[in-house]
Design a protein around this motif. Structure first.
Motif, short mmCIF file in Angstrom:
data_model
loop_
_atom_site.label_atom_id
_atom_site.label_comp_id
_atom_site.label_asym_id
_atom_site.label_seq_id
_atom_site.Cartn_x
_atom_site.Cartn_y
_atom_site.Cartn_z
N UNK A 31 0.79 -1.29 0.00
CA UNK A 31 -0.01 0.18 0.14
C UNK A 31 0.88 1.26 -0.06
N UNK A 32 1.99 1.23 0.80
CA UNK A 32 2.90 2.40 0.92
C UNK A 32 3.53 2.65 -0.50
N UNK A 33 3.98 1.72 -1.21
CA UNK A 33 4.49 1.64 -2.48
C UNK A 33 3.52 2.39 -3.59
N UNK A 34 2.35 1.98 -3.35
CA UNK A 34 1.21 2.27 -4.44
C UNK A 34 0.91 3.71 -3.94
N UNK A 35 0.83 4.03 -2.84
CA UNK A 35 0.65 5.80 -2.41
C UNK A 35 1.75 6.52 -2.97
N UNK A 36 3.09 6.14 -2.88
CA UNK A 36 4.12 6.91 -3.45
C UNK A 36 3.98 7.01 -4.67
N UNK A 37 3.71 5.81 -5.61
CA UNK A 37 3.64 6.23 -6.81
C UNK A 37 2.31 6.89 -7.28
N UNK A 38 1.48 6.97 -6.74
CA UNK A 38 0.15 7.69 -6.88
C UNK A 38 0.56 9.27 -6.64
N UNK A 39 1.31 9.32 -5.50
CA UNK A 39 1.53 10.83 -5.37
C UNK A 39 2.42 11.33 -6.34
N UNK A 40 3.64 10.62 -6.81
CA UNK A 40 4.44 10.95 -7.93
C UNK A 40 3.75 11.29 -9.28
N UNK A 41 2.61 10.28 -9.57
CA UNK A 41 1.66 10.70 -10.61
C UNK A 41 0.77 12.21 -10.39
N UNK A 42 0.58 12.31 -9.28
CA UNK A 42 -0.06 13.55 -9.01
C UNK A 42 0.88 14.71 -9.26
N UNK A 43 1.92 14.69 -8.52
CA UNK A 43 2.91 15.71 -8.62
C UNK A 43 3.15 16.06 -10.24
N UNK A 44 3.23 14.97 -11.11
CA UNK A 44 3.41 15.02 -12.45
C UNK A 44 2.46 15.56 -13.33
N UNK A 45 1.27 15.18 -12.74
CA UNK A 45 0.18 15.73 -13.49
C UNK A 45 -0.26 17.05 -13.22
N UNK A 46 -0.09 17.44 -11.77
CA UNK A 46 -0.29 18.69 -11.28
C UNK A 46 0.65 19.93 -11.86
#
Length: 505
Positions: A31-46
């Motif tokens: 879950x921690x890995x998925x959250x980190x990857x999702x946060x990275x995607x959020x940063x790139x998208x934003x």
């Protein structure tokens, strides 16, 4: 035996425990890995940037930074080129006005050469002419942003992001070609001086200037008045009526070498109807028309020819003729001195010789001292300054009046036209140079625009987020986070089963 032990170990690993919830730990890590990857995607998208932190792509950051710096320098260079273009276009705009002014000055000078114009007309022309000169002088000090436009300065222009440059030279409106045209204000005829371009002489007495080449015959000579063709016999020959000429005795009349003959029936002579030059050849006889015949021998008394005394014109020595003496046989050619066109004559050469009366102080192009016509004449070398007008077409037409430009006199107007023509030639060259600079600036500006576009595309490929691809990743990571959250909840239930087992005891 070993297989049984391994199976027993695996079974032991999978046994139910209370202190350590291994499944929950695993799910939490995922879950921690998925959250980190999702946060990275959020940063790139934003942010729209693929590289949020340098750690995302260290090499890419280095390349993109270098390209971005080069792009910024290109933008600065393009701004510089735009400023240069404005500077050059401003200068060219002024030169267009100068071109119109010079054209008008040329018109005024041409009109001032009209012999029908009065002194008042010339004064009016000159007022406008001098005002145009002031306009041209004012233009010499024009500036743009404190920078001289027309001082002949060398301008360096940066033309790429690495500091390379090219240079050009501005027009110099205070240079010699322009200054001779526009310097000074002349409202009254100045002292007249001219600078010669060839050797000339100033005569000390009144006389005449030849307008054609001529020969001064230095001995008594003769010409023919009639339109009859005359033949000079170089060798003796015989003529018999009905037969013609012979170099040997054919029973006819003998004519001695040196005699002058014409085709005519003259008393005491046979009726000559044959051309001796045609029958005998040029070695025996030479023919002359009346307008080209000249001889130091009297054709009526020399030899025993049939020329009549009434046809002969006698000329005293030291008189002039415009006949071509080189076309006359050397045996009869009179002695002479050649006078070239533009020569000075102390006395009128007489009818048939084109001349112009010349007063003392006038200029000639042929040495009158060596000819003896004026031993007191003054010699001037090429480049000398003289006070008599030497610009006659047969003297030194390229000599230039050295006073400042005006159109108050014919000579001044003629000089002004020459100066206007030179100034226009220089102006044309200056504008052509500016046009070359404008063309180069345009091409360089466009070239840098293409380079900037390609560099921007390269930086974009390195740093910009692929929104479609990143959105897909974000959706995947979001699903995994949701799934991990749900699974973590289920993993935490496993120890409760051990509790139920204990309670059941």
């Amino acid at each position: 035996m070993a297989g049984a032990l391994f199976e027993q170990e695996q079974i032991c690993l999978a046994v139910m425990v209370i202190n350590t919830n291994v499944g929950s730990v695993k799910v939490a890590n995922m879950m921690r890995s998925s959250v980190s990857a999702m946060n990275d995607s959020l940063a790139r998208l934003s942010s729209g940037s693929r590289i949020v932190h340098a750690a995302d792509d260290a090499a890419g950051v280095a390349v993109a930074t270098k390209f971005t710096s080069q792009t910024n320098r290109i933008n600065a260079v393009r701004n510089t080129l735009a400023n240069t273009l404005s500077f050059v276009q401003t200068a060219d705009g002024f030169l267009q006005k100068a071109n119109k002014a010079l054209h008008r000055m040329g018109e005024l000078a041409t009109m001032a050469m009209d012999k029908t114009k009065s002194a008042g007309d010339l004064d009016n022309y000159n007022i406008e002419f001098q005002d145009l000169k002031k306009f041209m002088r004012d233009m010499q000090d024009r500036q743009m942003n404190g920078k001289d436009l027309f001082k002949g300065d060398n301008i360096s222009v940066t033309n790429d992001a690495h500091g390379q440059s090219f240079s050009y030279t501005t027009a110099k409106l205070d240079g010699t070609t322009y200054s001779k045209m526009v310097d000074g204000d002349i409202y009254e005829p100045p002292p007249f001086t001219w600078q010669t371009t060839k050797e000339t002489w100033k005569v000390s007495k009144n006389g005449y200037m030849l307008r054609q080449d001529a020969n001064k015959i230095t001995e008594k000579y003769y010409t023919i008045s009639s339109d009859t063709t005359i033949f000079y016999l170089k060798q003796e020959a015989w003529y018999k009526e009905g037969v013609g000429w012979s170099t040997t005795n054919n029973g006819g009349t003998k004519y001695n070498a040196g005699s002058f003959i014409k085709e005519y029936d003259v008393a005491g002579h046979p009726d000559i109807t044959h051309n001796p030059a045609t029958q005998l050849g040029n070695a025996y006889a030479v023919s002359y028309g009346a307008n080209v015949f000249i001889s130091k021998h009297n054709p009526a008394t020399t030899g025993n020819g049939n020329i009549e005394a009434t046809e002969v014109i006698t000329h005293n020595k030291d008189t002039f003729s415009n006949m071509d003496l080189n076309a006359v046989d050397a045996a009869i050619r009179p002695a002479s001195d050649f006078y070239a066109r533009g020569s000075f004559l102390a006395a009128d050469p007489g009818a048939g010789i084109s001349t112009t009366a010349l007063s003392a102080g006038g200029m000639v192009a042929v040495n009158p001292i060596t000819s003896g016509e004026d031993t007191a004449a003054t010699n001037y070398a090429a480049g000398a300054y003289v006070t008599s007008d030497p610009t006659d077409v047969d003297v030194d037409p390229d000599a230039e009046e050295t006073s400042q430009s005006h159109v108050l006199t014919n000579s001044g107007a003629k000089t002004a036209i020459k100066r206007v023509q030179r100034a226009l030639e220089q102006l044309t060259s200056d504008r052509a140079s500016l046009g070359t600079v404008m063309g180069r600036v345009h091409r360089t500006h466009d070239q840098l625009g293409v380079l900037r576009e390609n560099l921007s595309q390269a930086v974009s490929r390195i740093t910009d987020t692929n929104m479609a691809k990143e959105s897909t990743k974000f959706a995947r990571h979001q699903i995994l986070v949701n799934s991990s959250t749900d699974m973590l909840k289920h993993a935490n239930i496993v120890p409760q089963h051990a509790l139920r087992l204990i309670l059941g005891l």
